[in-house]
Design a protein around this motif. Sequence first.
Motif, mmCIF file in Angstrom:
data_model
loop_
_atom_site.group_PDB
_atom_site.id
_atom_site.type_symbol
_atom_site.label_atom_id
_atom_site.label_comp_id
_atom_site.label_asym_id
_atom_site.label_seq_id
_atom_site.Cartn_x
_atom_site.Cartn_y
_atom_site.Cartn_z
ATOM 1 N N ILE A 442 0.868 -1.166 0.000
ATOM 2 C CA ILE A 442 0.000 0.000 0.000
ATOM 3 C C ILE A 442 0.914 1.228 0.000
ATOM 4 N N ILE A 443 0.448 2.306 -0.557
ATOM 5 C CA ILE A 443 1.282 3.506 -0.646
ATOM 6 C C ILE A 443 1.736 3.911 0.745
ATOM 7 N N SER A 444 3.001 4.120 0.931
ATOM 8 C CA SER A 444 3.495 4.478 2.250
ATOM 9 C C SER A 444 3.465 5.986 2.409
ATOM 10 N N VAL A 445 3.700 6.421 3.636
ATOM 11 C CA VAL A 445 3.596 7.853 3.920
ATOM 12 C C VAL A 445 4.582 8.650 3.074
ATOM 13 N N GLU A 446 5.813 8.142 2.998
ATOM 14 C CA GLU A 446 6.828 8.881 2.229
ATOM 15 C C GLU A 446 6.361 9.062 0.804
ATOM 16 N N ARG A 447 5.832 8.002 0.294
ATOM 17 C CA ARG A 447 5.370 8.032 -1.074
ATOM 18 C C ARG A 447 4.262 9.078 -1.213
ATOM 19 N N VAL A 448 3.408 9.111 -0.192
ATOM 20 C CA VAL A 448 2.264 10.011 -0.245
ATOM 21 C C VAL A 448 2.708 11.447 -0.155
ATOM 22 N N SER A 449 3.696 11.715 0.741
ATOM 23 C CA SER A 449 4.011 13.106 0.981
ATOM 24 C C SER A 449 4.939 13.698 -0.078
ATOM 25 N N LYS A 450 5.521 12.853 -0.939
ATOM 26 C CA LYS A 450 6.471 13.385 -1.924
ATOM 27 C C LYS A 450 5.777 14.419 -2.815
ATOM 28 N N ARG A 518 -9.479 -0.821 4.871
ATOM 29 C CA ARG A 518 -9.635 -0.191 3.574
ATOM 30 C C ARG A 518 -8.544 0.847 3.327
ATOM 31 N N VAL A 519 -8.138 1.540 4.408
ATOM 32 C CA VAL A 519 -6.920 2.343 4.286
ATOM 33 C C VAL A 519 -5.948 1.851 5.343
ATOM 34 N N SER A 520 -4.667 1.934 5.024
ATOM 35 C CA SER A 520 -3.678 1.460 5.983
ATOM 36 C C SER A 520 -3.431 2.561 7.000
ATOM 37 N N GLU A 521 -2.725 2.192 8.046
ATOM 38 C CA GLU A 521 -2.422 3.164 9.093
ATOM 39 C C GLU A 521 -1.617 4.334 8.528
ATOM 40 N N PRO A 522 -0.540 4.113 7.765
ATOM 41 C CA PRO A 522 0.187 5.269 7.217
ATOM 42 C C PRO A 522 -0.686 6.127 6.314
ATOM 43 N N GLU A 523 -1.595 5.488 5.626
ATOM 44 C CA GLU A 523 -2.458 6.270 4.743
ATOM 45 C C GLU A 523 -3.428 7.121 5.559
ATOM 46 N N PRO B 196 -7.631 1.382 -2.424
ATOM 47 C CA PRO B 196 -6.387 1.129 -1.698
ATOM 48 C C PRO B 196 -6.108 -0.344 -1.508
ATOM 49 N N GLU B 197 -7.044 -1.198 -1.795
ATOM 50 C CA GLU B 197 -6.790 -2.624 -1.596
ATOM 51 C C GLU B 197 -5.898 -3.201 -2.675
ATOM 52 N N VAL B 198 -5.788 -2.488 -3.766
ATOM 53 C CA VAL B 198 -4.965 -2.994 -4.861
ATOM 54 C C VAL B 198 -3.672 -2.192 -4.897
ATOM 55 N N PRO B 199 -2.525 -2.875 -4.830
ATOM 56 C CA PRO B 199 -1.265 -2.140 -4.809
ATOM 57 C C PRO B 199 -1.050 -1.367 -6.110
#
Lengths: 539, 289, 148
Positions: A442-450, A518-523, B196-199
Amino acid sequence: MVKKLFIVGLILLIPGIWTLFQALSIGPASWALDQSLFWGTPIVNFVFWIGLAHAGTFLSAILLILEVRFQKRISLVAELSTIAAILVASIFPLIHLGIVSRFYFLIPFFNERNIFANFSSPLIWDFVAIFVYLCISIFYIVTHLLSLKHASLLKTRKVLAWILFPLVLWVHTIVSLDFAVTTNNLWQGAYFPIYFILGALFSGLALVVFLLEVQKRRVRKIEELLIAASWLLFVFWIWEFFQKGVWHFEVVFFGFVIVQLLWIPVLRKQKAFRLFVSFSVLISMWLERYVLIIPLDIEWLPVDYGWFALGIGLFLSVFFGLYLLIQKHNPLVFYVSAEESNEKYSRKVLWGILAGAVVFALLYFALNYPLDTSVPLMNWIPVLFPLFSLFAGLSFFALGVYSVVPKKQFFLVSGLLVLILGGAFGAFYAGGDTNLGVESKIISVERVSKNNRPVKDLWASRCASCHGLKGEGNRKFIYEFYPEIQDLTLERLNSQGEDSLTQVVLKGRAFMNPFEGRVSEPEARALIRYMYQLAEEKE
Amino acid sequence: MLISKRTFIKSFGALLGGLLLFGCRKQGEKSLSRVRPVSIPDIKKQIKEAMKNQKPLDSLVAIPVPSSLKAFPNATNRFGMAIDLDLCDGCGECVLACNLENNIPLVNEYQASKNNYMHWIELRDQIPVTCFHCGDAPCEKVCPTGAAVHSPDGVSAMVYARCAGTRFCGVNCPIKIRKFNYVDALDEGLQFISNPEVPVREQGVIEKCSLCLHRIQNARLKAKTIGKEFLGENVTTACAEACPKGAILFGNWLDPNSLLYKKARGRGVYTLSSIAPFDPSVVYFKGVR
Amino acid sequence: MTPLINALACLLALLPASFLWTSPRSIARYGISQALILLCFMLFTFFTGDMEDPMMEFYPLKMWAFCLCVSTLTLTKKRTFFMTLAQGLWFWIVFFGSLSLAYRGEPVNNLSMILLFFGMIGVQFFKQNPKEISLGILIYWVGIWMLF
């Protein structure tokens, strides 16, 4: 002439290096490819250069075994050209990869590291064959150079020639299987192994003609071999026409028609003409690979042209660089003929090492086979044979070198090598897990904040229906909720803090649905930060 | 020579170094400036363009109804789909649903001009074509890193983290339905993340239809928590859900109670001629047998 | 390919084997004669064989390798060595050809490969070849050709 060509090579390397970095930084999009053409010009160049690497071994090792006389005078040049050509060839598959840093996934190591080399894939066979071929070619040329001083190494050279003999044919056979096993009916053909070997030898011979011409030498027998190979290949082209109905006039013209002009003695005497023929053969063989791999008209990008500069530049600079280096130490080395000796290994040593090599290959098989029994036994042989050769070649080489160089030096170098190899072995054994971590899933925080794009999308798709795109709250829904969504202000957010708000998103509150799963913790955290940002914008 | 060896080497080295730095510079600047949020109309636009320039289709041939996989003879599940060509009118709703479900990125103008889209479902001659999840898949056989693997459930899966991007699978796919990520869609602003469930796939890996694996896994998890054997009930793919005509069916070929299995009775089962030797799990229904 | 045509192919391959290495020639002329022989085999396969059958793809090559094998019996110098090489070529063609055909679902005939491999090892034990052993080896090869 040698110096000039070395400099030409270095100058060509300038656009070559540019190409290399362009290709590495942009990736496969930098050369002509699309969603139906996945193999492009790097593969064409790879097959071409690996083919050039064949003549060296053919002219020096195979003819040594066949005891052909003219081989002796040209063997060193031929061997050097092999090394340079393999080095050039091995760059292209690396560049070709979508993710270059994952090249080590292709090393068929034990599965402990959770990397699963597929022994049914010809690319694995390719990797093993080319790697072993490069190693043994290096052993071979080093033995050659050492044997000029130490005659006792002549027998090592002969044994290595025997090991190289099948191996060199093996390499291009395996390259041909990359195509022959596919479902593409233009690439299918049970005759491909022999066809490819012939093509490789043909182009390699042309290269050696050129390299000898640089030294102002000429070997008539090679020109004869060139003619012979052109006829055999011509017949294969006819067979290809019978099979698939394809016929490439330009390939036949450069590769067959022009070569026949060598029959005319007046022309054959001209140095310029011989060079012309050798280049014509090289062009023909390049085109042959090109029309095979890329059967449709495609629009070339700059990088596609750049491969020529990279390939030729690297080849010339490596070949002539090594040439000058060797010549500096021993000015006459390229002109003396290699010696012969009838000395042989004792039976005990010979069979001992061969048995060891068999045991090594079988051990490898026994350790790997149980991990994936779905691979047919036949598919293991292309991996096991090169491993067998590697073990045998390394043993003979080490044995030979041990007997001539000072012991201290030998142990220092081999100790270092063992350390490096052991380290690599350990690293492979321990690491390189490909199990998906949460981060890559899942998109990580770093990825999100870039840049804020992904989190904006996430907000728009998951939250905006109630909270509104700008956090203003969706009027239509708001009446139905109790408690209502509070106005989005920094004060309100600060009063609860990032951590507890993240929990609100994950665990839910009243009409606010839980988003856990549905969303991860970092998200979730990133979304809260985004809410802060929205609040700021509002104020 | 006009220049001495030393100056030559010096200037050559400087030039090389310069080029090195030039080559390594960040390529992103230009693209970041033109980033604009991806919206659903953008996706619809590319789907429309793709539908305007459809690729040709191989001929259809009749095959038997899919049965147990050769590699997993004891498995109880073999998930698959059927596309009913008598109902399908090629509207393209399934493509849109698939795009949104699986976070399929847009492509840049250059790729679009060459008619290269990332869509996992393509319309070819008005017929939806997707990965057929061949039981004897040619792509899996040649993947060197084991990134293309078959699950015991009959899904031809992609492990993105294992993919090194040799693209051998793409080369060996007879219908060229596998898609390669030529650009970093996230950085280029081409990625619409709706699920978000799909990478999100990184640059340099191959992707293709996963038979909505995440949905299957969620349903399996639910079945597990209540202690039931999972045979593919209560789950369907995004395209099947979205089809306005109900032409796409998802189900389990090995479960006699599965709708897919029941509907296959008496129907003509077809696949593309180039796929026929590989035992596909996704088939076409057409006419009666 | 019917057994009859297979037998015909065997005869055709035996034909040039006896005079392949008799008169001394230049390398280029040797190459051309090999190429022409191969071309004959290809034409033969093309006109008599079923070209839809993938097995035909390397059939002329197998004929060629078989012909080379038999021709080594006429050699006087280094006979064992060239016998091994020729059988190696045959083995090579069959092994890698079958390997690529196996990916297309064609059945693989392991026995012929094993026989050829043992042939390669076997000839090492007959350093001096009396006539009878030559005949035995010939029959061995023809047997491999006819049965597989």
